[in-house]
Design an enzyme around this catalytic site. Sequence first.
Site: not given
Ligand code: CO
Length: 183
Positions: A51, A142, A138-139, A46, A96-97
């Site tokens: 991000q 964000h 999670h997204e 995701g 998480c990226l």
């Molecule tokens: Co993340």
Amino acid sequence: MAVLKIRTWPDPILKQKGALVDRFDEDLRRILEDMAETMYAYKGIGLAAQQVGLALRLLVCDVPPMDEKDKPLGLLYIVNPVIVRREGEITWNEGCLSFPGLEIDVRRSEMVHVAYQNERGEKKDLIARGLLAVCLQHEIDHVDGIVFTDRLPPLARKMALRNYERLRREAQGREVSQKDLSS
Ligand code: CO
């Protein structure tokens, strides 16, 4: 299509709440395609607009089914998502990226019902469980300017951020020594 640069913590964009998307045009579709390409390039499941440096309410995800008999949903373009219902509880070891190397146990709802729009602005609904539910929460966090460490109790959060700082220093140290070798 292009692989975009991923913003990592503590980049301030990650704390910015995204604006509602109201234009469903070629530009939006290009952003979504680039985000998908970026997510696959980094082997994520995701990725949210923040991000890649955009304070907008959109995300992409591609989550493998947990059960063989579930049909895979594949790549989803999710614009202006809202969680309209949630049920149960699940704890998942998340990455998480935007926090390379950090993995933490986060408690979330086991099921979420998400209302959203697709890339053409059509209204859609999705009921997600397990990993897909975790990923969507999670997204969606964000796009609200919330990162996964914000979901931890205060002491665990402090420890996770300290751990992440250490990982970041180590990664920077590796980059410096690689430069030394190549020069
Ligand atoms: Co993340």
